[in-house]
Motif scaffolding. Structure first.
Motif, mmCIF file in Angstrom:
data_model
loop_
_atom_site.group_PDB
_atom_site.id
_atom_site.type_symbol
_atom_site.label_atom_id
_atom_site.label_comp_id
_atom_site.label_asym_id
_atom_site.label_seq_id
_atom_site.Cartn_x
_atom_site.Cartn_y
_atom_site.Cartn_z
ATOM 1 N N CYS A 139 43.407 -10.674 14.918
ATOM 2 C CA CYS A 139 42.942 -9.772 15.976
ATOM 3 C C CYS A 139 43.773 -9.970 17.229
ATOM 4 O O CYS A 139 43.998 -11.096 17.666
ATOM 5 C CB CYS A 139 41.462 -10.107 16.254
ATOM 6 N N ASP A 140 44.221 -8.864 17.784
ATOM 7 C CA ASP A 140 44.842 -8.898 19.106
ATOM 8 C C ASP A 140 43.712 -8.690 20.116
ATOM 9 O O ASP A 140 43.140 -7.593 20.197
ATOM 10 C CB ASP A 140 45.885 -7.768 19.193
ATOM 11 N N VAL A 141 43.387 -9.733 20.865
ATOM 12 C CA VAL A 141 42.257 -9.625 21.795
ATOM 13 C C VAL A 141 42.517 -8.588 22.890
ATOM 14 O O VAL A 141 41.590 -8.158 23.567
ATOM 15 C CB VAL A 141 41.881 -10.986 22.440
ATOM 16 N N GLY A 142 43.793 -8.207 23.032
ATOM 17 C CA GLY A 142 44.133 -7.180 24.016
ATOM 18 C C GLY A 142 43.713 -5.782 23.577
ATOM 19 O O GLY A 142 43.757 -4.842 24.361
ATOM 20 N N SER A 143 43.319 -5.654 22.309
ATOM 21 C CA SER A 143 42.871 -4.354 21.794
ATOM 22 C C SER A 143 41.345 -4.329 21.731
ATOM 23 O O SER A 143 40.730 -5.146 21.036
ATOM 24 C CB SER A 143 43.468 -4.125 20.394
ATOM 25 N N GLU A 144 40.758 -3.395 22.435
ATOM 26 C CA GLU A 144 39.294 -3.304 22.461
ATOM 27 C C GLU A 144 38.730 -3.118 21.046
ATOM 28 O O GLU A 144 37.761 -3.791 20.657
ATOM 29 C CB GLU A 144 38.865 -2.126 23.353
ATOM 30 N N ASP A 145 39.364 -2.237 20.266
ATOM 31 C CA ASP A 145 38.860 -1.965 18.904
ATOM 32 C C ASP A 145 38.933 -3.211 18.036
ATOM 33 O O ASP A 145 37.994 -3.531 17.293
ATOM 34 C CB ASP A 145 39.684 -0.853 18.236
ATOM 35 N N GLN A 146 40.076 -3.920 18.117
ATOM 36 C CA GLN A 146 40.230 -5.114 17.266
ATOM 37 C C GLN A 146 39.252 -6.217 17.666
ATOM 38 O O GLN A 146 38.695 -6.904 16.814
ATOM 39 C CB GLN A 146 41.670 -5.636 17.347
#
Ligand SMILES: NC(=O)c1ccc[n+]([C@@H]2O[C@H](COP(=O)([O-])OP(=O)(O)OC[C@H]3O[C@@H](n4cnc5c(N)ncnc54)[C@H](O)[C@@H]3O)[C@@H](O)[C@H]2O)c1
Length: 277
Positions: free
Chosen positions: A74-81
């Protein structure tokens, strides 16, 4: 990997508790995850780096019950992820008690990304954790630990944006902790501000593509590390355990340094707080 002693005198029984740790594949996040597993918790290891994350999971499985952890790319910078990582954790382990918003980068060249990972994702991770844990939403409470840095209290000339993000983490955490108390969320929210820690992140000062024009400070940062000393992740784990154990800690800003060990930043009493009807 150094051996982490199980903390003694634990008051909060971590057996069966469910934790989500971001940036868990290496460094401080990995040490947090390992310590939580050793205490009997179940851990969602959330990280962007698939290969390091899978290797970490494999090594942890050699020591702990494999069903007690899960690696989630997960890229924590992505809200969806990030949303997806929380959902997967809940689907697999059935509850959520502890969230460590720990993932962070040191990249003054791509400073917008540094803000997104170090600050925006910590705010988002806190809000998502509260969605599940707050008693206001029918949750059963819990603990959130947001990773800042001494650069959240003092300015670091070699990292102005890193400094800004960590000051942001400290300010946001203190404020949302006060909100949690006033509105009865039942969630304690604290931050940890370590000095230099012996992890791969520290090597970022060597790379011009990460430091941009602040690369000129490379040697003076190394001299600072030499002067102040380097902490081992095991000491940061002790700080985490103290936060988990000590029920009165909420909105605390824990500093960890070589000279003073684990201690707290003392602020003026907060004068302006809204009243709850
Ligand atoms: N090492 C230090 O000297 C030091 C000092 C004070 C605070 N900190 C803070 O501690 C935290 C952990 O740092 P560390 O030293 O263990 O660093 P590290 O680089 O060793 O580990 C960070 C982990 O976060 C992951 N990560 C990075 N970006 C991500 C993203 N977008 N989504 C998901 N995962 C991501 C990386 O893949 C890595 O596994 C950071 O917030 C850092 O700012 C570190």
């Amino acid at each position: 990997m150094e051996e982490l002693a199980a903390p003694t005198g634990t008051q909060m029984d971590l057996t069966g508790k469910v934790a989500l740790v971001t940036g868990a594949a290496q460094g401080i996040g990995r040490s947090f995850s390992e310590a939580l597993l050793r205490c009997g918790a179940k851990v969602a290891l959330v990280d962007l780096n698939r290969s390091t994350g899978e290797a970490c999971k494999k090594e942890l499985d050699g020591e702990f019950d494999a069903t007690h952890s899960v690696f989630i790319v997960c890229d924590v910078g992505s809200e969806d992820q990030l949303k997806c990582a929380f959902k997967k954790t809940l689907d697999l382990f059935g509850s959520l008690d502890i969230v460590c918003n720990n993932a962070g980068i040191n990249n003054e060249n791509n400073w917008e990304q540094t803000i997104n990972v170090n600050l925006t994702s910590v705010i988002r991770g806190t809000y998502m954790a509260l969605e599940y844990m707050s008693k206001e939403n029918g949750g059963k409470g819990g603990v959130i630990v947001n990773m800042a840095s001494l650069a959240g209290i003092f300015p670091a000339a070699h990292g102005p944006v890193y400094t800004a993000t960590k000051h942001g983490v400290v300010g946001f955490t203190r404020a949302i902790a006060a909100t949690s108390k006033l509105l009865g969320y039942g969630v304690r929210i604290n931050t940890i501000c370590p000095a230099f820690v012996n992890t791969p992140l520290l090597t970022s000062v060597n790379y011009e593509e990460k430091m941009g024009k602040y690369h000129v400070f490379k040697d003076s940062v190394k001299a600072l590390v030499h002067h102040y000393g380097m902490l081992e992740p095991s000491l940061i784990v002790q700080g985490l355990m103290k936060i988990l154990q000590e029920e009165e800690l909420n909105g605390a800003v824990m500093k960890i340094t070589k000279s003073k060990g684990i201690h707290f930043e003392i602020y003026e009493p907060t004068l302006i707080q809204p009243k709850v009807k």
